[in-house]
Design a protein around this motif. Structure first.
Motif: not given
Ligand code: SF4
Lengths: 468, 214
Positions: A136-137, A139-148, A150-163
């Protein structure tokens, strides 16, 4: 200058991203080894067994795939075959259109990433909501999963909160619990509004037609409680021979993926809801995706199709951890993606991703952790060999020619000579050589001082000593 | 219309025909991956494993009633067959909806449904379509209460999988819904229940209910 794409990507990687990946993978590696060590005294034996179970199914897919189809049809499921990703898209968008729904819920499926399914559904005016929190995160960021896994292993909780803040899901708050509650609240109306839900499949049993779907969040379950139509998209390699294979495969999958012993929800779906059940799909479809898998199944690297998508190989891979999943330019990152990525592209597209096989130290760690015993380092070497044979440009970029070495290695006399005079290397200004490859090599590496040539002398003296 | 099925199956046979030999099916016990330490039988062990898997266990309806009032859980969905059996143990202010009302999805504090069985190895509850009065009732509210007859236990995951009937939807539920997607921090209650409860007690349902072999 780095000429290899993965190298280039890694050197430009944000240090925050690298730290997030390092921390995320370290945690899972630790959990995984802890559980496996506690539970199994002969893990290698189990990995071999699981590998054989998977390989048996793949080697007999011409029998098991139609058998699975028959079982599914007997259970009231409509079965579709998609020779290509485009055809799968056509089938799925056709089903969604015909349902008349404007909202589709989706749970995690790597095959759907191959289709870029959510975006393609958006193109036809359907809101296709990724319901796994990580997806979902993305999708919000129009990004791509970086792990099969843990798709947002490359993001921090701050990134998620921002989105979340940016998309009107509440003011900035980076407490993971708050983030999760907000997603829960937002998503449940969608689950109830959706006419269609799309899932992947971890396994499909040819014996019973049961589709196994594993999640921790319960999103697939909610999809299957809210929607009227269920579409399961699965690569043809997901078929296994018998139900009795499931306990073994599930046990190894979950332990390898997260270090848990079982996921919160293991769902075995074999058809539309039963007559007495008021909630859930009245109609179920299974779409079997080929997209070059049928070619791989009889080829030199066929073991790669055993993969059960646990993510252990990428967690443990030093190259993945330094470069992130996005460096692999495709759906499957890490060692599995190194092999599967170029192969899934087919004959014509192989070259586009063939360079990935160079982005490996061949340290062997991936092969040691794979729960289905895929000989990943061998397969990576085979992809390298093929790209060399076929003269695939991207695969050889930045790679020094090995012709000189090969000549010396094949002639013992030359080899002895080289050993004797190898010391000369210490005096040559190698860094200044006006050769592209040597420049590329030396920008990021240091050649240790030559200290060779003594082993043979030592061995000879030892032999002489023994003879005496 | 191209025949998609024929295309895929023809490609498969052509590809597999190139193999000089095909891997045989190995001989193995279906429970080969059950760790020795997790083997065992009996209700007490199951209750322990449920608790370890973060499922709250009650062994009397009275304890369940107390739990609900402690949690101020006033409105919930309940399987219509279970409602009369549980009613005496729930406080007078507890409202039970016997039909799941989509409009009240955010109001329901709990959902009560039947479980078909349990798995001792993993501390899992088995839910099936035929015994779950409403999939949503077992999933959407924050608290899910699964009523399980302690006689319906399987020792291993393998027993459970190979011993299931042909129900179209079987779910092994182990603990509550959870995620570790954000920085690996474990948070419970993502889409499914934030609290999973099991009432391990024979409610003496009328014939034909709660029997896994039906
Ligand atoms: S290749 Fe093996 S280790 Fe890697 S994701 Fe697949 S199953 Fe897991």
């Amino acid at each position: 200058m780095n000429r290899q794409a993965v190298d280039a990507f890694a050197s430009g990687l944000d240090s925050e991203v690298r730290q997030a990946i390092e921390a995320g993978t370290a945690r899972v590696i630790e959990n995984r080894s802890h559980t496996l060590a506690e539970d199994y005294s002969d893990l290698d034996g189990l990995r071999q067994l699981a590998g054989q179970v998977r390989q048996h199914a793949l080697d007999h897919l011409d029998r098991y795939l139609p058998q699975a189809e028959r079982r599914l049809r007997d259970n009231g499921v409509q079965v579709h075959y998609a020779p290509s990703a485009d055809r799968a898209l056509e089938i799925i968008t056709g089903l969604v259109r015909a349902s008349g729904t404007r909202v589709v819920t989706k749970s995690k499926s790597m095959a759907s990433e191959e289709l870029d399914l959510a975006r393609r559904l958006a193109d036809i005016g359907v809101e296709a909501l990724e319901t796994d929190l990580g997806e979902f995160v993305i999708q919000l960021d129009d990004d791509h999963p970086s792990h099969i896994v843990a798709p947002i292993i490359h993001k921090t909780r701050r990134n998620v909160a921002d989105s979340f803040a940016k998309h009107g899901l509440g003011d900035f708050d980076d407490d993971p619990e708050v983030i999760t509650r907000r997603a829960r609240r937002f998503m449940r109306d969608k689950f109830l509004a959706a006419g269609v839900t799309i899932t992947g499949a971890n396994f499909i049993s040819a014996e019973s037609g049961r589709v196994a779907i594993v999640t921790n969040e319960g999103n697939a379950r909610f999809g299957l409680a809210g929607a009227d139509i269920h579409i399961a998209l699965a690569g043809i390699e997901k078929v296994i021979a018998r139900d009795r294979d499931l306990p073994l495969l599930l046990s190894l999958l979950v332990r390898s993926a997260t270090g848990q012993r079982i996921s919160s929800y293991v769902e075995l779906v074999s058809g539309p809801r039963s007559a007495s059940q008021p909630s859930g799909p009245r109609e179920m479809h299974v779409v079997f995706l080929d997209s070059n898998r049928s070619r791989i199944v009889g080829g030199q690297t066929r073991e790669i199709l055993r993969c059960i998508r646990c993510g252990a190989c990428m967690n443990t891979c030093p190259v993945y951890r330094q470069s992130s999943g996005h460096a692999y330019r495709g759906v499957y990152p890490g060692p599995v993606g190194t092999v599967l990525g170029p192969l899934l592209k087919g004959e014509d597209g192989f070259g586009e991703l063939a360079d990935l096989a160079r982005a490996s130290t061949l340290c062997g760690a991936c092969g040691d952790v794979c729960p289905v015993n895929i000989p990943l380092p061998d397969l990576i070497a085979r992809v390298r060999a093929r790209s060399h044979r076929e003269g695939t440009v991207s695969g050889d970029a930045g790679i020094p020619s090995m012709g000189g070495y090969s000549l010396i290695a094949r002639h013992p006399g030359l080899w002895r000579l080289a050993m004797r005079f190898g010391r000369v290397l210490n005096w040559l200004p190698l860094r200044q050589l006006p050769l592209g490859v040597s420049r590329a090599w030396f920008t990021s590496r240091t050649l240790p001082r030559w200290r060779g040539g003594y082993f043979r002398r030592w061995l000879r003296s030892r032999k002489e000593g023994q003879d005496a | 219309m191209p025949d998609d099925r024929a295309i895929v199956l023809d490609r498969l046979s052509a590809s597999l025909d190139k193999l000089s030999e095909r891997t045989p099916y190995p001989e193995f016990a279906a429970d080969a991956a059950t760790p020795d330490a997790l083997r065992g039988r009996g209700r007490a062990l199951f209750a322990k494993r449920l608790a370890k898997a973060k499922t709250v266990v009650f062994e009397t309806p009275q304890a369940l009633g107390d739990y609900l009032s402690e949690h101020d859980a006033a409105i919930g969905y309940c399987d219509p067959d279970l409602a009369p059996l549980l009613r005496p143990w729930l406080g007078p202010n507890v409202e039970l909806d016997l039909e799941f009302d989509h409009g009240r999805v955010n109001e329901y504090a709990f959902g009560i449904t039947r479980a078909t069985g349990g798995i001792i190895e993993t501390g899992s509850l088995i839910l099936t379509d035929s015994d779950t009065s409403n999939r949503l009732g077992a999933l959407a509210p924050w608290i899910h209460i699964a009523c399980l007859d302690p006689a319906a236990l399987h020792e291993t995951l393998a027993d459970a999988i190979t011993g299931m009937g042909d129900d179209p939807n079987i779910v092994f539920v182990t603990g509550h819904s959870q995620t570790a997607d954000v920085e690996g921090i474990l948070v419970h209650g993502v889409h499914g229940p934030g609290e999973q409860v099991c009432l391990l007690y024979d409610l003496a349902l009328p014939e034909g209910h709660g029997d896994p072999d039906q």
